[in-house]
Design a protein around this motif. Sequence first.
Motif, PDB file in Angstrom:
ATOM      1  N   GLU A  62       0.759  -1.137  -0.152  1.00 25.57           N
ATOM      2  CA  GLU A  62      -0.048   0.025   0.141  1.00 25.57           C
ATOM      3  C   GLU A  62       0.688   1.141   0.084  1.00 25.57           C
ATOM      4  N   ILE A  63       0.846   1.984  -0.952  1.00 33.02           N
ATOM      5  CA  ILE A  63       1.366   3.307  -0.995  1.00 33.02           C
ATOM      6  C   ILE A  63       0.756   4.388  -0.336  1.00 33.02           C
ATOM      7  N   GLY A  65       0.018   4.431   2.712  1.00 34.46           N
ATOM      8  CA  GLY A  65      -1.123   3.820   3.534  1.00 34.46           C
ATOM      9  C   GLY A  65      -1.048   4.732   4.850  1.00 34.46           C
ATOM     10  N   ASP A  68      -3.599   4.890   8.274  1.00 35.91           N
ATOM     11  CA  ASP A  68      -4.881   4.293   8.332  1.00 35.91           C
ATOM     12  C   ASP A  68      -4.711   3.297   7.030  1.00 35.91           C
ATOM     13  N   ASP A  87       5.106   4.695   3.324  1.00 36.38           N
ATOM     14  CA  ASP A  87       4.682   5.998   3.442  1.00 36.38           C
ATOM     15  C   ASP A  87       5.843   6.911   3.370  1.00 36.38           C
ATOM     16  N   ILE A  88       5.858   7.839   2.800  1.00 35.58           N
ATOM     17  CA  ILE A  88       6.893   9.098   2.870  1.00 35.58           C
ATOM     18  C   ILE A  88       7.088   9.411   4.284  1.00 35.58           C
ATOM     19  N   GLU A  92       3.822   9.277  10.181  1.00 29.13           N
ATOM     20  CA  GLU A  92       2.566   8.459   9.698  1.00 29.13           C
ATOM     21  C   GLU A  92       2.874   6.940   9.890  1.00 29.13           C
ATOM     22  N   PHE A 105       9.482   5.461   2.370  1.00 27.58           N
ATOM     23  CA  PHE A 105      10.241   5.981   1.200  1.00 27.58           C
ATOM     24  C   PHE A 105       9.529   6.815   0.267  1.00 27.58           C
ATOM     25  N   VAL A 107       7.504   7.330  -3.030  1.00 29.43           N
ATOM     26  CA  VAL A 107       7.180   6.595  -4.165  1.00 29.43           C
ATOM     27  C   VAL A 107       7.711   7.216  -5.328  1.00 29.43           C
ATOM     28  N   SER A 108       7.933   8.574  -5.531  1.00 38.25           N
ATOM     29  CA  SER A 108       8.569   9.259  -6.836  1.00 38.25           C
ATOM     30  C   SER A 108      10.031   9.538  -6.346  1.00 38.25           C
ATOM     31  N   ARG A 127      -4.781   5.101  -2.095  1.00 40.81           N
ATOM     32  CA  ARG A 127      -5.799   5.819  -1.958  1.00 40.81           C
ATOM     33  C   ARG A 127      -5.575   7.226  -1.585  1.00 40.81           C
ATOM     34  N   MET A 128      -5.980   8.327  -2.408  1.00 39.79           N
ATOM     35  CA  MET A 128      -5.891   9.871  -1.952  1.00 39.79           C
ATOM     36  C   MET A 128      -4.179   9.970  -1.688  1.00 39.79           C
ATOM     37  N   VAL A 129      -3.377   9.591  -2.545  1.00 43.39           N
ATOM     38  CA  VAL A 129      -1.926   9.840  -2.362  1.00 43.39           C
ATOM     39  C   VAL A 129      -1.386  10.650  -3.651  1.00 43.39           C
ATOM     40  N   HIS A 132      -0.677  14.290  -3.867  1.00 45.12           N
ATOM     41  CA  HIS A 132       0.326  14.810  -3.029  1.00 45.12           C
ATOM     42  C   HIS A 132       1.721  14.242  -3.490  1.00 45.12           C
ATOM     43  N   VAL A 133       1.704  13.811  -4.778  1.00 43.92           N
ATOM     44  CA  VAL A 133       3.112  13.411  -5.303  1.00 43.92           C
ATOM     45  C   VAL A 133       3.523  14.283  -6.278  1.00 43.92           C
ATOM     46  N   PHE A 195      -2.148  17.275   3.825  1.00 46.43           N
ATOM     47  CA  PHE A 195      -1.102  17.004   3.122  1.00 46.43           C
ATOM     48  C   PHE A 195      -0.922  18.179   1.794  1.00 46.43           C
TER      49      PHE A 195
HETATM   50  C1  LIG Z   1      -4.193  11.955   2.344  1.00 46.56           C
HETATM   51  S1  LIG Z   1      -3.264  11.008   3.061  1.00 46.56           S
HETATM   52  C2  LIG Z   1      -4.009   9.194   2.582  1.00 46.56           C
HETATM   53  C3  LIG Z   1      -3.585   8.295   3.464  1.00 46.56           C
HETATM   54  C4  LIG Z   1      -4.279   6.892   3.444  1.00 46.56           C
HETATM   55  N1  LIG Z   1      -3.930   6.232   2.057  1.00 46.56           N
HETATM   56  C5  LIG Z   1      -6.037   7.160   3.364  1.00 46.56           C
HETATM   57  O1  LIG Z   1      -6.664   7.070   2.386  1.00 46.56           O
HETATM   58  O2  LIG Z   1      -6.524   7.500   4.460  1.00 46.56           O
HETATM   59  C6  LIG Z   1      -2.163  11.094   1.924  1.00 46.56           C
HETATM   60  C7  LIG Z   1      -0.787  10.025   2.582  1.00 46.56           C
HETATM   61  O3  LIG Z   1       0.375  10.022   1.345  1.00 46.56           O
HETATM   62  C8  LIG Z   1       1.551  10.056   1.858  1.00 46.56           C
HETATM   63  N2  LIG Z   1       2.272  10.542   0.674  1.00 46.56           N
HETATM   64  C9  LIG Z   1       2.685  11.845   0.272  1.00 46.56           C
HETATM   65  N3  LIG Z   1       3.285  12.012  -0.510  1.00 46.56           N
HETATM   66  C10 LIG Z   1       3.908  10.628  -0.600  1.00 46.56           C
HETATM   67  C11 LIG Z   1       5.103  10.077  -1.501  1.00 46.56           C
HETATM   68  N4  LIG Z   1       5.581  10.782  -2.345  1.00 46.56           N
HETATM   69  N5  LIG Z   1       5.327   8.802  -1.092  1.00 46.56           N
HETATM   70  C12 LIG Z   1       4.766   8.132  -0.498  1.00 46.56           C
HETATM   71  N6  LIG Z   1       3.736   8.324   0.451  1.00 46.56           N
HETATM   72  C13 LIG Z   1       3.397   9.619   0.145  1.00 46.56           C
HETATM   73  C14 LIG Z   1       1.474  11.217   3.362  1.00 46.56           C
HETATM   74  O4  LIG Z   1       2.201  11.041   4.100  1.00 46.56           O
HETATM   75  C15 LIG Z   1      -0.036  10.352   3.639  1.00 46.56           C
HETATM   76  O5  LIG Z   1       0.128   9.360   4.476  1.00 46.56           O
END
Ligand SMILES: C[S@@+](CC[C@H](N)C(=O)[O-])C[C@H]1O[C@@H](n2cnc3c(N)ncnc32)[C@H](O)[C@@H]1O
Length: 267
Positions: A62-63, A65, A68, A87-88, A92, A105, A107-108, A127-129, A132-133, A195
Amino acid sequence: MSAVSKFDVADDVAHPEVSANSSLRSVIEASGYRPYGDWCWDGYKPTIVALAKAYGLTRLLEIGGGRDPSFSPEEAAEHGFQVTINDISSVELENMKANFGTACFDVSGDISSTGIAKGAYDLAYSRMVFEHVKDVEQAWTNLYQLLAPGGVAIAFYPTLYCPPFVVNKFIPESVSSAIVNLLYKHRTADEDPKFPAFYDHCYGAPGLVEPMLRDIGYRDVAVMPFYGHEYFINIPVVREIDALVSNLARRTNFGRLSAYAYAVVRK
Ligand SMILES: C[S@@+](CC[C@H](N)C(=O)[O-])C[C@H]1O[C@@H](n2cnc3c(N)ncnc32)[C@H](O)[C@@H]1O
Protein backbone atom coordinates in the motif's frame (compact mmCIF):
# COMPACT_ATOMS: atom_id res chain seq x y z
CA MET A 1 -26.62 13.97 -6.68
CA SER A 2 -27.02 11.03 -4.35
CA ALA A 3 -30.67 10.44 -5.38
CA VAL A 4 -29.54 9.22 -8.76
CA SER A 5 -25.95 8.33 -8.11
CA LYS A 6 -25.92 5.32 -5.89
CA PHE A 7 -25.88 1.93 -7.58
CA ASP A 8 -29.13 2.64 -9.36
CA VAL A 9 -28.84 -0.30 -11.71
CA ALA A 10 -25.61 -1.94 -10.56
CA ASP A 11 -27.32 -4.87 -8.90
CA ASP A 12 -29.16 -5.71 -12.12
CA VAL A 13 -26.03 -5.82 -14.24
CA ALA A 14 -24.85 -9.29 -15.24
CA HIS A 15 -21.15 -9.36 -14.38
CA PRO A 16 -18.96 -11.11 -16.97
CA GLU A 17 -16.66 -13.93 -15.92
CA VAL A 18 -13.03 -12.92 -15.44
CA SER A 19 -9.86 -14.92 -15.84
CA ALA A 20 -6.10 -14.33 -15.68
CA ASN A 21 -6.30 -13.24 -19.35
CA SER A 22 -9.01 -10.64 -18.76
CA SER A 23 -8.23 -6.97 -19.31
CA LEU A 24 -8.03 -4.69 -16.29
CA ARG A 25 -11.10 -2.87 -17.51
CA SER A 26 -13.16 -6.06 -17.68
CA VAL A 27 -12.05 -7.13 -14.19
CA ILE A 28 -13.08 -3.76 -12.76
CA GLU A 29 -16.37 -3.77 -14.68
CA ALA A 30 -17.03 -7.30 -13.40
CA SER A 31 -16.50 -6.06 -9.85
CA GLY A 32 -19.47 -3.73 -10.38
CA TYR A 33 -17.84 -0.48 -11.58
CA ARG A 34 -20.24 2.44 -11.69
CA PRO A 35 -18.94 5.92 -12.64
CA TYR A 36 -20.29 7.68 -9.54
CA GLY A 37 -18.34 9.56 -6.88
CA ASP A 38 -19.79 7.46 -4.08
CA TRP A 39 -19.08 4.13 -5.82
CA CYS A 40 -15.35 4.82 -5.99
CA TRP A 41 -15.14 5.00 -2.19
CA ASP A 42 -17.32 1.95 -1.54
CA GLY A 43 -15.85 0.01 -4.45
CA TYR A 44 -12.16 0.62 -3.80
CA LYS A 45 -11.36 -2.33 -1.52
CA PRO A 46 -13.63 -4.76 -3.43
CA THR A 47 -11.83 -3.67 -6.62
CA ILE A 48 -8.42 -4.43 -5.10
CA VAL A 49 -9.67 -7.83 -3.96
CA ALA A 50 -11.16 -8.50 -7.43
CA LEU A 51 -7.84 -7.64 -9.11
CA ALA A 52 -5.92 -9.83 -6.66
CA LYS A 53 -8.25 -12.78 -7.23
CA ALA A 54 -8.36 -12.37 -11.03
CA TYR A 55 -4.59 -12.42 -11.42
CA GLY A 56 -3.54 -14.46 -8.36
CA LEU A 57 -1.73 -11.58 -6.58
CA THR A 58 -0.72 -12.00 -2.94
CA ARG A 59 2.25 -9.71 -2.11
CA LEU A 60 0.66 -6.31 -1.59
CA LEU A 61 2.22 -2.87 -1.12
CA GLU A 62 0.00 0.00 0.00
CA ILE A 63 1.50 3.30 -1.14
CA GLY A 64 0.94 6.20 1.26
CA GLY A 65 -1.02 3.97 3.60
CA GLY A 66 0.13 6.11 6.50
CA ARG A 67 -1.56 5.68 9.83
CA ASP A 68 -4.75 4.31 8.29
CA PRO A 69 -4.13 1.31 5.99
CA SER A 70 -6.97 0.21 3.74
CA PHE A 71 -7.14 -3.40 4.99
CA SER A 72 -7.11 -4.60 8.57
CA PRO A 73 -4.73 -7.47 9.42
CA GLU A 74 -7.81 -9.73 9.72
CA GLU A 75 -9.01 -8.80 6.23
CA ALA A 76 -5.51 -9.32 4.82
CA ALA A 77 -5.36 -12.78 6.41
CA GLU A 78 -8.83 -13.65 5.14
CA HIS A 79 -7.77 -12.90 1.55
CA GLY A 80 -4.32 -14.47 1.89
CA PHE A 81 -2.54 -11.13 1.42
CA GLN A 82 0.94 -10.33 2.72
CA VAL A 83 0.72 -6.56 3.16
CA THR A 84 3.48 -3.97 3.46
CA ILE A 85 2.58 -0.35 4.19
CA ASN A 86 4.60 2.39 2.53
CA ASP A 87 4.64 6.08 3.39
CA ILE A 88 6.98 9.00 2.81
CA SER A 89 6.47 9.97 6.46
CA SER A 90 7.97 7.91 9.26
CA VAL A 91 5.63 9.75 11.66
CA GLU A 92 2.59 8.43 9.76
CA LEU A 93 3.96 4.88 9.84
CA GLU A 94 4.77 5.14 13.55
CA ASN A 95 1.15 6.19 14.16
CA MET A 96 -0.18 3.15 12.30
CA LYS A 97 -2.09 0.93 14.69
CA ALA A 98 -2.21 -2.21 12.53
CA ASN A 99 0.67 -4.66 12.73
CA PHE A 100 2.00 -4.68 9.15
CA GLY A 101 5.52 -4.51 7.79
CA THR A 102 6.47 -0.97 6.75
CA ALA A 103 8.59 0.61 4.01
CA CYS A 104 9.32 4.32 4.43
CA PHE A 105 10.21 5.96 1.11
CA ASP A 106 9.05 8.55 -1.41
CA VAL A 107 7.19 6.66 -4.15
CA SER A 108 8.52 9.21 -6.67
CA GLY A 109 12.05 9.32 -5.25
CA ASP A 110 15.22 7.31 -5.86
CA ILE A 111 14.08 3.83 -4.83
CA SER A 112 17.49 2.20 -5.39
CA SER A 113 18.43 3.12 -1.80
CA THR A 114 15.38 1.38 -0.28
CA GLY A 115 16.95 -2.08 -0.52
CA ILE A 116 13.68 -3.45 -1.94
CA ALA A 117 14.29 -6.03 -4.67
CA LYS A 118 12.90 -5.41 -8.15
CA GLY A 119 9.66 -7.31 -8.63
CA ALA A 120 9.12 -7.70 -4.87
CA TYR A 121 5.37 -6.98 -5.05
CA ASP A 122 2.38 -8.30 -7.00
CA LEU A 123 -0.10 -5.52 -6.30
CA ALA A 124 0.51 -1.89 -5.31
CA TYR A 125 -2.45 0.29 -4.39
CA SER A 126 -2.99 3.80 -3.11
CA ARG A 127 -5.92 5.93 -1.99
CA MET A 128 -5.78 9.75 -1.96
CA VAL A 129 -1.98 9.78 -2.35
CA PHE A 130 -1.04 10.62 -5.96
CA GLU A 131 -2.38 14.17 -5.72
CA HIS A 132 0.33 14.73 -3.10
CA VAL A 133 3.14 13.34 -5.27
CA LYS A 134 5.19 15.97 -7.12
CA ASP A 135 6.35 13.70 -9.97
CA VAL A 136 3.63 11.14 -10.72
CA GLU A 137 5.29 9.82 -13.89
CA GLN A 138 8.34 8.91 -11.78
CA ALA A 139 6.05 7.23 -9.23
CA TRP A 140 4.49 5.02 -11.94
CA THR A 141 8.02 4.28 -13.25
CA ASN A 142 9.14 3.23 -9.77
CA LEU A 143 6.07 1.01 -9.37
CA TYR A 144 6.98 -0.68 -12.66
CA GLN A 145 10.31 -1.62 -11.03
CA LEU A 146 8.70 -2.79 -7.79
CA LEU A 147 6.09 -4.99 -9.50
CA ALA A 148 6.69 -8.57 -10.57
CA PRO A 149 5.82 -9.43 -14.19
CA GLY A 150 2.01 -9.63 -14.38
CA GLY A 151 1.73 -7.43 -11.28
CA VAL A 152 -0.89 -4.71 -11.00
CA ALA A 153 -0.96 -1.20 -9.52
CA ILE A 154 -4.03 0.92 -8.85
CA ALA A 155 -4.11 4.57 -7.77
CA PHE A 156 -7.34 6.16 -6.57
CA TYR A 157 -7.08 9.96 -6.64
CA PRO A 158 -9.12 13.17 -6.93
CA THR A 159 -9.14 14.63 -10.43
CA LEU A 160 -8.80 17.91 -12.27
CA TYR A 161 -10.80 19.87 -13.31
CA CYS A 162 -13.30 19.19 -10.54
CA PRO A 163 -13.85 22.68 -9.02
CA PRO A 164 -12.87 22.02 -5.35
CA PHE A 165 -9.64 20.35 -6.46
CA VAL A 166 -8.82 23.13 -8.92
CA VAL A 167 -9.22 25.58 -6.03
CA ASN A 168 -7.06 23.42 -3.76
CA LYS A 169 -4.35 23.21 -6.42
CA PHE A 170 -4.12 26.94 -7.07
CA ILE A 171 -4.65 28.63 -3.70
CA PRO A 172 -1.65 28.86 -1.34
CA GLU A 173 -1.22 25.93 1.05
CA SER A 174 -1.59 28.22 4.08
CA VAL A 175 -5.02 29.37 2.84
CA SER A 176 -6.29 25.86 1.98
CA SER A 177 -5.09 24.55 5.37
CA ALA A 178 -6.93 27.38 7.13
CA ILE A 179 -10.14 26.56 5.19
CA VAL A 180 -9.88 22.85 6.07
CA ASN A 181 -9.27 23.67 9.74
CA LEU A 182 -12.29 25.96 9.73
CA LEU A 183 -14.66 23.47 8.03
CA TYR A 184 -13.46 20.25 9.66
CA LYS A 185 -12.66 20.58 13.37
CA HIS A 186 -11.12 17.09 13.54
CA ARG A 187 -8.53 17.90 10.85
CA THR A 188 -5.71 18.74 13.30
CA ALA A 189 -2.04 18.11 12.51
CA ASP A 190 -1.99 15.36 15.14
CA GLU A 191 -5.25 13.57 14.35
CA ASP A 192 -5.83 13.98 10.61
CA PRO A 193 -3.18 16.17 8.98
CA LYS A 194 -3.64 17.89 5.61
CA PHE A 195 -0.88 17.19 3.09
CA PRO A 196 0.15 19.61 0.30
CA ALA A 197 -1.49 18.68 -3.01
CA PHE A 198 -0.05 19.14 -6.52
CA TYR A 199 -2.44 17.05 -8.71
CA ASP A 200 0.33 16.11 -11.15
CA HIS A 201 -1.25 13.80 -13.79
CA CYS A 202 -4.40 13.58 -11.64
CA TYR A 203 -6.92 13.37 -14.46
CA GLY A 204 -9.99 11.23 -15.05
CA ALA A 205 -9.79 11.69 -18.83
CA PRO A 206 -8.05 8.51 -20.06
CA GLY A 207 -6.32 10.33 -22.93
CA LEU A 208 -4.44 12.55 -20.48
CA VAL A 209 -2.93 9.66 -18.49
CA GLU A 210 -2.98 6.37 -20.41
CA PRO A 211 -0.32 7.35 -23.03
CA MET A 212 2.15 8.17 -20.23
CA LEU A 213 1.45 4.81 -18.56
CA ARG A 214 1.88 2.89 -21.84
CA ASP A 215 5.16 4.69 -22.53
CA ILE A 216 6.52 3.42 -19.20
CA GLY A 217 5.96 -0.11 -20.50
CA TYR A 218 2.78 -1.35 -18.84
CA ARG A 219 1.06 -3.99 -21.01
CA ASP A 220 -2.46 -3.00 -19.99
CA VAL A 221 -3.71 0.33 -18.64
CA ALA A 222 -7.14 1.72 -17.73
CA VAL A 223 -8.21 5.07 -16.32
CA MET A 224 -11.74 4.85 -14.92
CA PRO A 225 -13.41 8.20 -14.01
CA PHE A 226 -16.05 8.87 -11.35
CA TYR A 227 -18.42 11.84 -11.33
CA GLY A 228 -19.85 13.76 -8.37
CA HIS A 229 -18.54 14.74 -4.93
CA GLU A 230 -19.89 16.10 -1.67
CA TYR A 231 -17.72 19.19 -1.13
CA PHE A 232 -20.62 21.55 -1.89
CA ILE A 233 -23.24 19.59 0.05
CA ASN A 234 -23.85 22.49 2.48
CA ILE A 235 -23.84 25.24 -0.17
CA PRO A 236 -27.30 25.56 -1.82
CA VAL A 237 -27.42 26.63 -5.47
CA VAL A 238 -23.71 25.89 -5.96
CA ARG A 239 -24.50 22.29 -4.95
CA GLU A 240 -27.34 22.05 -7.50
CA ILE A 241 -25.36 23.64 -10.34
CA ASP A 242 -22.37 21.41 -9.61
CA ALA A 243 -24.59 18.29 -9.56
CA LEU A 244 -26.11 19.27 -12.94
CA VAL A 245 -22.66 19.71 -14.47
CA SER A 246 -21.37 16.45 -12.92
CA ASN A 247 -24.37 14.48 -14.19
CA LEU A 248 -23.99 15.93 -17.69
CA ALA A 249 -20.26 15.10 -17.64
CA ARG A 250 -21.04 11.54 -16.52
CA ARG A 251 -23.65 11.00 -19.22
CA THR A 252 -21.28 12.26 -21.90
CA ASN A 253 -18.25 10.60 -20.24
CA PHE A 254 -16.38 13.90 -20.21
CA GLY A 255 -13.48 12.84 -17.98
CA ARG A 256 -12.07 16.36 -17.60
CA LEU A 257 -15.00 17.08 -15.24
CA SER A 258 -14.81 13.88 -13.21
CA ALA A 259 -14.18 14.14 -9.46
CA TYR A 260 -12.13 10.98 -8.89
CA ALA A 261 -10.45 8.25 -10.91
CA TYR A 262 -8.82 4.86 -10.63
CA ALA A 263 -5.70 4.55 -12.77
CA VAL A 264 -4.89 0.86 -13.09
CA VAL A 265 -1.87 -0.73 -14.79
CA ARG A 266 -0.54 -4.23 -15.36
CA LYS A 267 3.13 -4.99 -15.94
C1 LIG B 1 -4.31 12.07 2.37
S1 LIG B 1 -3.26 10.90 3.11
C2 LIG B 1 -4.05 9.38 2.67
C3 LIG B 1 -3.74 8.28 3.63
C4 LIG B 1 -4.45 6.94 3.32
N1 LIG B 1 -4.04 6.42 2.04
C5 LIG B 1 -5.94 7.10 3.37
O1 LIG B 1 -6.60 6.96 2.34
O2 LIG B 1 -6.47 7.37 4.46
C6 LIG B 1 -1.84 10.93 2.03
C7 LIG B 1 -0.73 10.01 2.48
O3 LIG B 1 0.23 9.92 1.42
C8 LIG B 1 1.53 10.04 1.98
N2 LIG B 1 2.40 10.52 0.91
C9 LIG B 1 2.43 11.77 0.38
N3 LIG B 1 3.37 11.85 -0.58
C10 LIG B 1 3.94 10.62 -0.66
C11 LIG B 1 5.00 10.07 -1.45
N4 LIG B 1 5.64 10.83 -2.36
N5 LIG B 1 5.37 8.77 -1.26
C12 LIG B 1 4.72 8.01 -0.32
N6 LIG B 1 3.71 8.48 0.46
C13 LIG B 1 3.34 9.76 0.30
C14 LIG B 1 1.33 11.02 3.13
O4 LIG B 1 2.39 10.99 4.07
C15 LIG B 1 0.01 10.53 3.70
O5 LIG B 1 0.16 9.50 4.64
